[in-house]
Each structure stands twice: as structure tokens, then as C-alpha cells.
Scaffold this motif. Structure first.
Motif, PDB file in Angstrom:
ATOM      1  N   ARG A   3      17.601   2.105 -47.778  1.00  0.00           N
ATOM      2  CA  ARG A   3      17.337   2.216 -48.971  1.00  0.00           C
ATOM      3  C   ARG A   3      18.883   2.372 -49.851  1.00  0.00           C
ATOM      4  O   ARG A   3      18.744   1.782 -50.951  1.00  0.00           O
ATOM      5  CB  ARG A   3      16.717   3.666 -49.192  1.00  0.00           C
ATOM      6  CG  ARG A   3      15.963   3.710 -50.724  1.00  0.00           C
ATOM      7  CD  ARG A   3      15.221   4.833 -50.832  1.00  0.00           C
ATOM      8  NE  ARG A   3      15.848   6.250 -50.760  1.00  0.00           N
ATOM      9  CZ  ARG A   3      16.255   6.951 -51.677  1.00  0.00           C
ATOM     10  NH1 ARG A   3      16.173   6.466 -52.968  1.00  0.00           N
ATOM     11  NH2 ARG A   3      16.792   8.127 -51.378  1.00  0.00           N
ATOM     12  N   HIS A  27      19.944  -1.182 -50.611  1.00  0.00           N
ATOM     13  CA  HIS A  27      19.070  -1.916 -51.096  1.00  0.00           C
ATOM     14  C   HIS A  27      18.236  -2.997 -50.002  1.00  0.00           C
ATOM     15  O   HIS A  27      17.805  -3.918 -50.498  1.00  0.00           O
ATOM     16  CB  HIS A  27      19.761  -2.882 -52.034  1.00  0.00           C
ATOM     17  CG  HIS A  27      20.566  -1.846 -53.138  1.00  0.00           C
ATOM     18  ND1 HIS A  27      19.859  -1.009 -53.809  1.00  0.00           N
ATOM     19  CD2 HIS A  27      21.837  -1.719 -53.233  1.00  0.00           C
ATOM     20  CE1 HIS A  27      20.744  -0.191 -54.675  1.00  0.00           C
ATOM     21  NE2 HIS A  27      22.113  -0.989 -54.321  1.00  0.00           N
ATOM     22  N   SER A  40      15.137  -2.941 -48.899  1.00  0.00           N
ATOM     23  CA  SER A  40      13.773  -2.223 -49.096  1.00  0.00           C
ATOM     24  C   SER A  40      12.954  -2.395 -47.920  1.00  0.00           C
ATOM     25  O   SER A  40      12.349  -1.183 -47.588  1.00  0.00           O
ATOM     26  CB  SER A  40      13.187  -2.803 -50.389  1.00  0.00           C
ATOM     27  OG  SER A  40      14.076  -2.712 -51.494  1.00  0.00           O
TER      28      SER A  40
END
Length: 300
Positions: free
Chosen positions: A281, A284, A286
């Protein structure tokens, strides 16, 4: 070698469990558990009840947790407590009491109210100052998690040390510096207290306060690196590092949790997956984060 050459003797079971502890430290957890089982069986055969507290404690605290679920580890540690009470071994009985509470806290085997009640029940049996301090910190943490206190400053330990711990006679109390000096006399407890407060700060959403405790906790890791004392640092400290951009340290902690999860997935896989999710996370990624969160939920 001595056992094979000269046969068994009264101290043989304890010698075996110490060998199991050393074997676990090398990463051979299967052989370590086999040696621990042999030590317990030999102790029963020889009838050395007076040694069972330290045998069960060493096996439960340093060996069994690497291959067995935490409820089985708790069974071993409860046997250590019983043996300590029955035989008057207050040293290893004390160690076993505080290790039992650390294990129960890690596994969330009991509610916070049950944890507090158990600590109150066991505290009169504790003779070791370090063990008493650890119990006090766990009790304070349980109160915090139950929402009964917001005081989480690990250096202000006046509220969680018993009056009998005071380093002087009489007086109205003792300073924070004196309390900290008492705590530092028991390095494993000093490391665990800080690791536990890292967890509490993270659960309270205070990432910066958690990060501030990491250096002092790491300085004492050599005393507890292969025990449950260290797990809040690796998990919650790793999450704090990930959230503040210290990916290198977070991944170093993840390497430890992954090695633990490889040895005992039923106990440690969820922690490794949760930290993996937080690192993904923060970078980035996801989809990877979602994958690891799902795995953490499935393995918890």
C-alpha cells in the motif's frame, strides 16, 4: 554425548531442553521440538518433578512456538506454572507466568478483562522483579485496549510498577528515572515493554510515537529476537516504518516475519501477510495490497 556415554542422570532432561533451545536458535525447529518432547518424556520417566518448571518453561518459551499453535504453547506454559507452584520453584514459575501472559496477549486467547483478572490472580506468586514488571506492563496495555486509560508513555512507568519494586525504603514514591533504571535491569522485559507500546501507539493511530520507540527497542533485540517478546516490533513497527516511507526497515522486519511464517504458518502467516499488504500500500501497489490483506484475513 554425555547421555550416550554415561546414561541418564537427574539433570539430563534439562540438558536436553537446553539443547533443544540452542537447536531452535539455529533454525532447525523440527529437531528442536523433537528434543523438547524427549526432554519432557525423560523428566516424567525419571520423576524429576522439581525440574519440570524450568523444562516446560524453556520448551514453551523458546522451542514449541516455532512449530505448534499458540494454544498448545499455552498448555506447556501452564504446566510450567503448575510445576513451579507444586515444587516451590518460584524463579521459573515467575518466568512462566509472565511468558504465559505474553503468549496469551499475542494470541488474543482471552478478553482484556480476562487478561487483567489472570494477572491479578498470578501476581502474588511472582518473585522475580523482571517478571513482575512485564506483568504490570501487560496489565496496563490491557486497560488501554479496553479503553480505560489513554496513558501510553512507556517511560512513565510509575502507574504500572508495584510499590514493592521501590528502590528505597519509605517515601511517597519514586521518580521516573528510578523506574526506568529498574526496568533496564531486565533487558528482555525492557524490549518487550517498548515493543508492546509500539503496538498500542499504532492501534491508537499515533505512528510518530511508535516510530520514536523503535531505536531503543532494536538496541535490546539481541535478548529476545527469537521469541514472542519481539513480535510487536516486527509487525507494528514494520507497519509504522512502511507508513512513514522507511521501506528498507519495514522489509527487514518482513523478512523476519516470513521466516517465522515458513516455520509456523498457523501462528505467524497472518502477520507476514498484513505487513506485506502495508508495504504494498505504501508503494502504491493497490492490487498486491488487496491480495495480501485477503490472505491476512484468511490466515488470522
Amino acid at each position: 554425548t554425555i547421555l550416550f556415554e554415561h546414561g541418564t542422570f537427574r539433570a539430563a532432561p534439562f540438558a536436553l531442553v537446553m539443547q533443544a533451545q540452542l537447536t531452535a536458535a539455529t533454525g532447525d525447529f523440527v529437531e528442536a521440538n523433537e528434543l523438547g518432547d524427549l526432554a519432557i518424556a525423560l523428566a516424567k520417566k525419571l520423576g524429576v518433578r522439581d525440574q519440570e518448571a524450568k523444562i516446560f518453561f524453556c520448551f514453551g518459551c523458546f522451542v514449541a512456538l516455532w512449530k505448534r499453535p499458540l494454544d498448545a504453547v499455552l498448555d506447556v506454559l501452564h504446566k510450567a506454572i503448575e510445576a513451579g507452584v507444586d515444587t516451590g520453584d518460584r524463579v521459573y514459575g515467575s518466568y512462566s507466568i509472565h511468558c504465559t501472559q505474553i503468549t496469551a496477549f499475542a494470541s488474543q486467547a482471552a478478553s482484556m478483562d480476562e487478561t487483567i483478572a489472570e494477572i491479578d490472580k498470578r501476581t502474588p506468586l511472582v518473585s522475580q522483579l523482571g517478571s513482575l514488571q512485564v506483568l504490570r506492563f501487560i496489565k496496563h496495555a490491557a486497560h488501554a485496549l479496553a479503553g480505560r486509560t489513554s496513558r501510553l508513555d512507556v517511560l512513565d512507568v510509575r502507574d504500572v510498577l508495584d510499590v514493592r519494586d521501590a528502590p528505597h525504603d519509605g517515601g511517597a514514591g519514586f521518580s521516573a528515572d528510578e523506574c526506568l533504571a529498574l526496568l533496564e535491569k531486565y533487558q528482555p522485559g525492557a524490549c518487550f515493554a517498548r515493543a508492546l507500546w509500539i503496538q498500542l501507539h499504532m492501534l491508537a493511530g499515533d505512528v510518530d510515537a511508535a516510530l520514536a520507540l523503535i531505536p531503543a527497542c532494536e538496541q535490546r533485540l539481541r535478548f529476545v529476537s527469537a521469541t514472542l517478546y519481539a513480535w510487536p516490533l516486527y509487525l507494528y513497527g514494520g507497519i509504522a516504518c512502511a507508513q512513514r516511507g522507511d521501506g528498507a526497515r519495514a522489509k527487514a522486519y518482513l523478512d523476519v516475519l516470513r521466516s517465522w511464517a515458513d516455520a509456523n504458518p498457523s501462528t505467524f502467516a497472518h502477520a507476514a501477510e498484513l505487513l506485506s499488504a502495508e508495504i504494498a500500500r505504501s508503494e502504491h501497489r493497490s492490487l498486491d495490497a488487496i491480495k495480501h490483506y485477503r490472505r491476512a484475513i484468511a490466515s488470522a
